[in-house]
Write a protein that holds these residues in place. Structure first.
Motif, PDB file in Angstrom:
ATOM      1  N   ALA A 216       0.040  -5.089  -3.538  1.00 36.89           N
ATOM      2  CA  ALA A 216       0.951  -4.180  -2.623  1.00 36.89           C
ATOM      3  C   ALA A 216       0.628  -2.873  -2.079  1.00 36.89           C
ATOM      4  CB  ALA A 216       2.484  -4.401  -3.004  1.00 36.89           C
ATOM      5  N   GLY A 217       0.871  -2.629  -0.788  1.00 33.86           N
ATOM      6  CA  GLY A 217       0.715  -1.529  -0.105  1.00 33.86           C
ATOM      7  C   GLY A 217       1.310  -0.401  -0.638  1.00 33.86           C
ATOM      8  N   GLN A 218       2.351  -0.448  -1.388  1.00 33.52           N
ATOM      9  CA  GLN A 218       3.229   0.601  -1.904  1.00 33.52           C
ATOM     10  C   GLN A 218       2.458   1.400  -3.109  1.00 33.52           C
ATOM     11  OE1 GLN A 218       4.353  -2.434  -1.383  1.00 33.52           O
ATOM     12  NE2 GLN A 218       6.555  -2.361  -1.059  1.00 33.52           N
ATOM     13  N   LEU A 219       1.656   0.562  -3.885  1.00 31.41           N
ATOM     14  CA  LEU A 219       0.831   0.691  -4.981  1.00 31.41           C
ATOM     15  C   LEU A 219      -0.032   1.825  -5.031  1.00 31.41           C
ATOM     16  CD1 LEU A 219       0.917  -2.443  -6.733  1.00 31.41           C
ATOM     17  CD2 LEU A 219       2.514  -0.652  -7.403  1.00 31.41           C
ATOM     18  N   PRO A 220      -0.297   2.935  -5.842  1.00 37.69           N
ATOM     19  CA  PRO A 220      -1.215   3.913  -5.489  1.00 37.69           C
ATOM     20  C   PRO A 220      -2.729   3.417  -5.686  1.00 37.69           C
ATOM     21  CG  PRO A 220      -0.146   4.230  -7.510  1.00 37.69           C
ATOM     22  CD  PRO A 220       0.633   3.202  -7.025  1.00 37.69           C
ATOM     23  N   TRP A 221      -2.974   2.371  -6.212  1.00 37.69           N
ATOM     24  CA  TRP A 221      -4.208   1.790  -6.113  1.00 37.69           C
ATOM     25  C   TRP A 221      -4.625   0.723  -5.105  1.00 37.69           C
ATOM     26  CZ3 TRP A 221      -0.479   1.239  -9.637  1.00 37.69           C
ATOM     27  CH2 TRP A 221      -0.169  -0.279 -10.044  1.00 37.69           C
ATOM     28  N   ALA A 222      -3.840   0.839  -4.180  1.00 37.93           N
ATOM     29  CA  ALA A 222      -3.800  -0.368  -2.903  1.00 37.93           C
ATOM     30  C   ALA A 222      -5.136   0.047  -2.195  1.00 37.93           C
ATOM     31  CB  ALA A 222      -2.788  -0.126  -2.035  1.00 37.93           C
ATOM     32  N   PHE A 223      -5.710  -0.955  -1.531  1.00 38.12           N
ATOM     33  CA  PHE A 223      -7.037  -0.722  -0.649  1.00 38.12           C
ATOM     34  C   PHE A 223      -7.082  -1.790   0.525  1.00 38.12           C
ATOM     35  CE2 PHE A 223      -7.869  -3.872  -3.984  1.00 38.12           C
ATOM     36  CZ  PHE A 223      -8.665  -4.759  -3.360  1.00 38.12           C
ATOM     37  N   GLU A 224      -7.864  -1.654   1.364  1.00 40.62           N
ATOM     38  CA  GLU A 224      -7.807  -2.341   2.576  1.00 40.62           C
ATOM     39  C   GLU A 224      -8.880  -3.319   2.225  1.00 40.62           C
ATOM     40  OE1 GLU A 224      -6.328  -2.485   5.347  1.00 40.62           O
ATOM     41  OE2 GLU A 224      -4.924  -0.715   4.625  1.00 40.62           O
ATOM     42  N   SER A 225      -8.762  -4.589   2.334  1.00 36.52           N
ATOM     43  CA  SER A 225      -9.649  -5.627   2.216  1.00 36.52           C
ATOM     44  C   SER A 225     -10.895  -5.563   3.327  1.00 36.52           C
ATOM     45  CB  SER A 225      -9.108  -6.928   2.262  1.00 36.52           C
ATOM     46  OG  SER A 225      -8.148  -7.206   0.847  1.00 36.52           O
ATOM     47  N   PRO A 226     -11.898  -6.106   2.922  1.00 34.38           N
ATOM     48  CA  PRO A 226     -13.170  -5.932   3.755  1.00 34.38           C
ATOM     49  C   PRO A 226     -13.232  -7.188   4.866  1.00 34.38           C
ATOM     50  CG  PRO A 226     -13.947  -6.574   1.858  1.00 34.38           C
ATOM     51  CD  PRO A 226     -12.485  -6.345   1.543  1.00 34.38           C
ATOM     52  N   PHE A 227     -12.490  -7.935   5.002  1.00 27.20           N
ATOM     53  CA  PHE A 227     -12.476  -9.251   5.812  1.00 27.20           C
ATOM     54  C   PHE A 227     -11.107  -9.600   6.475  1.00 27.20           C
ATOM     55  CE2 PHE A 227     -10.641 -10.957   1.540  1.00 27.20           C
ATOM     56  CZ  PHE A 227     -10.016 -11.683   2.325  1.00 27.20           C
ATOM     57  N   GLU A 228     -11.254 -10.150   7.488  1.00 23.73           N
ATOM     58  CA  GLU A 228     -10.270 -10.932   8.210  1.00 23.73           C
ATOM     59  C   GLU A 228      -9.969 -12.203   8.201  1.00 23.73           C
ATOM     60  OE1 GLU A 228     -10.643  -9.716  12.441  1.00 23.73           O
ATOM     61  OE2 GLU A 228     -10.674  -7.445  12.107  1.00 23.73           O
ATOM     62  N   ASP A 229      -8.776 -12.719   8.197  1.00 18.05           N
ATOM     63  CA  ASP A 229      -8.398 -14.066   7.931  1.00 18.05           C
ATOM     64  C   ASP A 229      -8.371 -15.032   9.338  1.00 18.05           C
ATOM     65  OD1 ASP A 229      -6.078 -13.397   8.974  1.00 18.05           O
ATOM     66  OD2 ASP A 229      -4.890 -13.998   6.737  1.00 18.05           O
ATOM     67  N   GLY A 230      -7.880 -15.957   9.116  1.00 15.12           N
ATOM     68  CA  GLY A 230      -8.246 -16.855  10.454  1.00 15.12           C
ATOM     69  C   GLY A 230      -9.319 -17.200  11.108  1.00 15.12           C
ATOM     70  N   LYS A 231     -10.408 -16.988  10.539  1.00 12.23           N
ATOM     71  CA  LYS A 231     -11.681 -17.336  11.239  1.00 12.23           C
ATOM     72  C   LYS A 231     -12.307 -18.519  10.928  1.00 12.23           C
ATOM     73  CE  LYS A 231     -11.965 -12.742  12.422  1.00 12.23           C
ATOM     74  NZ  LYS A 231     -11.621 -12.436  13.744  1.00 12.23           N
ATOM     75  N   VAL A 232     -11.651 -19.542  11.502  1.00 18.31           N
ATOM     76  CA  VAL A 232     -11.906 -21.141  10.992  1.00 18.31           C
ATOM     77  C   VAL A 232     -13.371 -21.510  11.292  1.00 18.31           C
ATOM     78  CG1 VAL A 232     -11.596 -23.313  11.753  1.00 18.31           C
ATOM     79  CG2 VAL A 232      -9.506 -21.797  11.404  1.00 18.31           C
TER      80      VAL A 232
END
Length: 534
Positions: free
Chosen positions: A325-341
């Motif tokens: 979860a974004g509130q946690l200090p070890w959060a990070f942005e994932s390197p992919f986007e979804d919905g790419k059928v």
């Protein structure tokens, strides 16, 4: 057959509501202003062993408030550690010894003094039983005057989180067989009554050493979601926790309060092929569909999480690509986007998955791209997630069969089929439970059977660092684990409550909600607005 079940469910709900009305002395909420009637499940369902921290009461993924007992530390709204029984603590440079000084002015509700011996006893007993906080790294706890010394088997900077996790019980009178029904504690409330299957009643502890809560009495009803919603419509409760499916309903005299959380839903995808191996109670390990990394990657890239959050969670949640979860200090942005059928389909095609018979389901080496996703049948949001994922997966050529059941039904399949899980802790050690290959197959730990030596090494390195410095290392652990796509993470879920219009329960001080929630965390700040004492 379906009609019979529906009628039976309605009759059961009416019976439960009738019990609630009797418990409250009528069909509406008539009680003193400083008394509270609730229907919430901040500590999960009705406790099987009663209100006993040694059997997990008050613990749900790091530090929910047990109310009846005290803990060494608590958390504030910013997730910082604050003292409860503790007045100070020291951590050795090798992170193997934690020394906690405790207050000397605390009494249990039986009048006996709470001492360091009680703290040491509680932690040692909790470790022995192993039903709440994870104390696997603790060798022992010993009392030394007004101090408690925790000795660990290995360096562990996350152990400070465990100082929020164990409610303290009296060593002299604790009885494992009877304590849960007649708990003796030192928290802000004491148990006055427990009618099993119906309700429990708490009354304020007059000898509590901390901040005094406003409410003298709390009656909490055990109702299923439909009965809880009906109780709100009848005006039988002050607060009711309801599934997100009800969150947009409007009821006179109530408003909806919703709190975001770090409680994330995700589907484990077995990472091993089925080679005839078993774990635990002879449970099959591996799946020849999800064991192919291309299937796991395609699902992660092809599924549209926002559509699932908007539908299955009624919009009350936030998309999560990685389970942190974004509130946690070890959060990070994932390197992919979804919905790419189209991209997901190409990944599958490149890996050799083809629909050779035109039935819409891909095959590879004679194996259909078909597997089951299990979910706890009583958790409506998990069912909705499983069904939504199954529907979207059809477009990728993957057949997913949603299957509800009890945990007894689900357990034999946790290493060989998908399972909808809930995770969410302010303790980064939860990543060890999710991904460490050395605990795979032990209970629910690493159910997907991920085997990545870089993840294991990263966990060891993070635990040997100062906690604040370790967060970047824990982030790297999560990133490495997620590069294997061991889960199809969906999103965090909000906790939704109908609250009487004359109550203020937020005050800007509500705590970060872990898996299981903790509405009681800021009970000290709750009040009834413009109340006239009865």
């Amino acid at each position: 057959m379906e009609t019979k079940y529906i009628i039976g469910a309605v009759i059961a709900a009416i019976a439960i509501i009738g019990i609630a009305a009797v418990a409250l002395g009528g069909g509406s909420t008539e009680h003193a202003a400083n008394e509270l009637v609730t229907c919430v499940a901040a500590h999960g369902e009705e406790p099987e062993y009663g209100f006993d921290p040694m059997h997990g009461w008050g613990y749900h993924d790091s530090g929910t408030d047990p109310l009846i007992q005290s803990t060494l530390l608590k958390r504030d709204k910013d997730n910082n550690f604050v003292n409860d029984l503790a007045t100070d603590y020291e951590i050795s440079s090798d992170l193997k010894t934690y020394t906690v000084t405790i207050r000397d002015d605390v009494k249990f509700t039986d009048g006996s003094k709470l001492t360091a011996d009680d703290v040491a006893f509680s932690y040692n007993k909790a470790k022995e039983l192993g039903e709440g906080a994870d104390l696997s790294n603790m060798k022992e706890a010993k009392a030394d005057g007004n101090k408690v010394v925790f000795t660990l088997d290995q360096a562990d900077s996350t152990f400070i989180n465990k100082l929020t996790d164990v409610g303290i019980v009296p060593a002299a009178s604790y009885d494992e067989e009877t304590y849960g029904q007649n708990p003796i504690g030192s928290g802000p409330y004491k148990l006055a009554q427990w009618d099993k299957g119906q309700q429990f009643i708490l009354e304020k502890n007059p000898d509590y050493y901390g901040e005094e809560p406003y409410f003298e009495k709390i009656t909490n009803l055990f109702l299923d979601p439909d009965a809880a919603f009906a109780a709100v419509k009848n005006g039988d409760v002050d607060i009711a926790e309801v599934p997100v499916a009800y969150a947009n309903e409007k009821i006179d005299g109530y408003h909806m309060e919703y709190f975001d959380s770090i409680d994330v839903r995700g589907i484990s995808l077995p990472t091993q092929m089925d080679e005839g191996n078993v774990a635990g109670d002879n449970f099959t390990i591996g799946n020849n569909v999800t064991g192919d990394p291309a299937i796991r990657e395609a699902l992660n890239i092809g599924i549209d999480r926002q559509k699932i959050v908007d539908g299955a969670l009624n919009g009350y949640g936030n998309v999560s690509y990685n389970g942190v979860a974004g509130q946690l200090p070890w959060a990070f942005e994932s390197p992919f986007e979804d919905g790419k059928v189209d991209e997901a389909k190409q990944i599958l095609a490149d890996a050799g998955w083809k629909d050779t018979d035109g039935d819409g389901i891909l095959e590879k080496n004679g194996t259909k791209a078909s597997f089951t996703i299990y979910y706890k049948a009583s958790a409506s949001e998990r069912q909705a997630i499983a069904v939504a994922v199954a529907e979207q997966a059809k477009e990728l050529g993957i057949e997913i069969i949603p299957q509800g059941g009890s945990w007894d039904d689900i357990d034999p399949n946790i290493h060989s089929q998908g399972v909808v899980w809930g995770w969410g802790s302010a303790d980064p050690f939860s990543l060890e439970h999710q991904y460490d290959s050395r605990v795979a197959g032990v209970g629910y730990d690493n159910a997907e059977m991920l085997n990545d030596s870089a993840v294991d090494a990263g966990i060891d390195a993070a635990m040997a660092q100062d906690l604040n410095a370790s967060y970047s290392s824990w982030s790297q652990v999560a990133q490495q684990a997620n590069s294997n796509y061991p889960y199809l993470w969906i999103g965090t879920m909000d906790y939704t409550y109908f609250v009487s219009d004359d109550l203020d329960i937020s005050n800007g001080t509500h705590l970060i909600y872990p898996h299981g929630g903790d509405i009681w965390g800021n009970i000290y700040d709750w009040t009834r607005i413009n109340a006239t004492e009865a």
